[in-house]
Design an enzyme around this catalytic site. Structure first.
Site, PDB file in Angstrom:
ATOM      1  N   PHE A 123       0.861  -1.181   0.000  1.00 53.77           N
ATOM      2  CA  PHE A 123       0.000   0.000   0.000  1.00 53.77           C
ATOM      3  C   PHE A 123       0.895   1.227   0.000  1.00 53.77           C
ATOM      4  O   PHE A 123       1.644   1.447   0.959  1.00 53.77           O
ATOM      5  CB  PHE A 123      -0.886  -0.043   1.249  1.00 53.77           C
ATOM      6  CG  PHE A 123      -1.975   0.990   1.298  1.00 53.77           C
ATOM      7  CD1 PHE A 123      -3.168   0.795   0.615  1.00 53.77           C
ATOM      8  CD2 PHE A 123      -1.822   2.143   2.063  1.00 53.77           C
ATOM      9  CE1 PHE A 123      -4.187   1.735   0.696  1.00 53.77           C
ATOM     10  CE2 PHE A 123      -2.833   3.087   2.139  1.00 53.77           C
ATOM     11  CZ  PHE A 123      -4.028   2.879   1.448  1.00 53.77           C
ATOM     12  N   GLU A 127       4.891   9.600   1.506  1.00 58.10           N
ATOM     13  CA  GLU A 127       5.924  10.170   0.652  1.00 58.10           C
ATOM     14  C   GLU A 127       6.933  10.905   1.538  1.00 58.10           C
ATOM     15  O   GLU A 127       6.662  11.154   2.719  1.00 58.10           O
ATOM     16  CB  GLU A 127       5.305  11.146  -0.354  1.00 58.10           C
ATOM     17  CG  GLU A 127       4.334  10.496  -1.323  1.00 58.10           C
ATOM     18  CD  GLU A 127       3.799  11.485  -2.351  1.00 58.10           C
ATOM     19  OE1 GLU A 127       4.146  12.680  -2.268  1.00 58.10           O
ATOM     20  OE2 GLU A 127       3.029  11.052  -3.236  1.00 58.10           O
ATOM     21  N   GLU A 363       0.819   3.811   9.882  1.00 59.59           N
ATOM     22  CA  GLU A 363      -0.629   3.802   9.606  1.00 59.59           C
ATOM     23  C   GLU A 363      -1.383   4.772  10.516  1.00 59.59           C
ATOM     24  O   GLU A 363      -2.475   4.487  11.004  1.00 59.59           O
ATOM     25  CB  GLU A 363      -1.193   2.377   9.695  1.00 59.59           C
ATOM     26  CG  GLU A 363      -0.702   1.504   8.553  1.00 59.59           C
ATOM     27  CD  GLU A 363      -1.448   0.193   8.432  1.00 59.59           C
ATOM     28  OE1 GLU A 363      -2.659   0.160   8.731  1.00 59.59           O
ATOM     29  OE2 GLU A 363      -0.823  -0.805   8.029  1.00 59.59           O
TER      30      GLU A 363
END
Length: 380
Positions: A123, A127, A363
């Site tokens: 996934f 960046e 996450e």
């Protein structure tokens, strides 16, 4: 509320526990030291149905519920969080995202082999300049008519070198900001994709993590997920489900450290008795047990809500934030209870402490979860 697990859920939990305690434990220290990808274990987990746990049998998945997933993932993470995160990304982010939002052709082509564990996925959202603030995507997918031309860099990508299927978020309409972001299914072998060096991480070292660079990568139009501009919404909804996976990993790490500390406290003697008999140690273990139980209930509640098609935005954020934070606390105390032995690798707790730290970061950091929770309080 019924707190009893079904016979099937208990069987799944036991299967995961047996594999972790029998197989993963054998080489976890060696793989962690060498930062070696657990290819054999990934293959075995696929055979157990653990890489497409919640995917419908229609798409070759195991068709299990989210509660079963939490139970299994916790058992894997007790022993090896690197394997747990590989399992979590494939289930919570990649397979979940495709099953819920991909079209039928995409499911047949990509979801089925992912659910079978023949390939694994990654996934790609973060960046170099877009971590917690995922709205500012600098990767660009330029619409060329019947294909998109993808350019940019993604970093901190779990499964980057071992995955065959990438789900990539990129900006197509910069003037629309987050509403101009799209999500794409990208074959890793497409020309123009290169990987950065293997990240030399503090923990979860046998999970392969790299930056991924895209240079004029052609992505077929049919590989876009959803309508034009759906990508940011897609990523946020997928991450909501992903938080349950990370919370379960954190819960497993904490539980593994607690079980080792409890066993050690009943073996190690000081001042003429087992150290468990000293109140300073017994109270530490008591506090650890309460925190783990609270985290377990939060994880199971979020999973239950997901299985019953209710909102998991707040429940998932609460589970992720609390489980990650107590994992750090519990593993730190486990090292303390072990004393000098806790500082050496063969007792495992120092590794579990290093693994716990990442659950507060990836996450969605613990701080991001608190933002989600606090905003929900205002809405209420």
């Amino acid at each position: 509320m019924n707190f009893d697990f079904t016979e099937e859920q208990l069987m799944i939990q036991q299967a995961a526990r047996d594999y972790a305690q029998r197989e993963l434990i054998q080489d976890v220290l060696e793989r962690e030291e060498k930062a070696e990808f657990p290819a054999r274990h990934v293959k075995n987990l696929a055979e157990l149905g653990f890489l497409g746990m919640m995917v419908s049998p229609e798409y070759d998945g195991a068709g299990m519920d989210s509660v079963s997933y939490v139970l299994a993932l916790q058992e894997i993470a007790k022993v090896d969080a690197s394997v747990a995160v590989i399992m979590s990304v494939n289930n919570s982010l990649v397979c979940y995202g495709l099953q819920r939002f991909a079209n039928e052709e995409q499911k047949q082509k990509y979801l089925k082999p992912l659910a079978r564990g023949e390939v694994i996925g990654a996934f790609l959202l973060s960046e170099p300049e877009a971590g917690s603030d995922a709205t500012h995507q600098h990767a660009v997918a330029e619409d060329k008519g019947d294909y998109y031309l993808l350019n940019g860099t993604k970093n901190w990508i779990t499964n980057a070198s071992s995955a065959s299927v990438y789900i990539v978020m990129a900006q197509t309409h910069p003037d629309k900001k987050s509403r101009g972001i799209n999500a794409f299914i990208v074959d890793k072998n497409t020309p123009g994709i290169t990987l950065g060096p293997h990240e030399n991480k503090m923990g979860m070292r046998s999970s392969d993590t790299h930056s991924v660079m895209f240079s004029d990568v052609k992505v077929p139009k049919e590989n876009r997920i959803g309508e034009d501009g759906f990508g940011f919404k897609f990523a946020m909804m997928v991450l909501e489900a992903g938080r349950i996976g990370i919370a379960s990993q954190a819960l497993g790490i904490a539980t593994g450290a607690f079980e080792r500390a409890l066993a050690y406290s009943q073996e190690r003697k000081a001042f003429g008795t087992e150290i468990f008999n000293h109140q300073s140690v017994a109270f530490k273990l008591s506090d650890m047990a309460v925190k783990i139980e609270n985290a377990r209930n939060l994880c199971l509640k979020a999973a239950w809500l997901k299985d019953n098609h209710q909102s998991i935005t707040v429940a998932g954020a609460m589970a992720k934030q609390y489980a990650a934070d107590i994992a750090m606390e519990v593993t730190t105390e486990a090292v303390q209870i072990h004393g000098g032995y806790g500082y050496v690798k063969e007792y495992h707790v120092e590794r579990l402490m290093r693994e716990a730290k990442l659950t507060q970061i990836y996450e969605g950091t613990s701080e991001i979860q608190k933002i989600i929770i606090s905003r929900s309080l205002i809405k209420e």
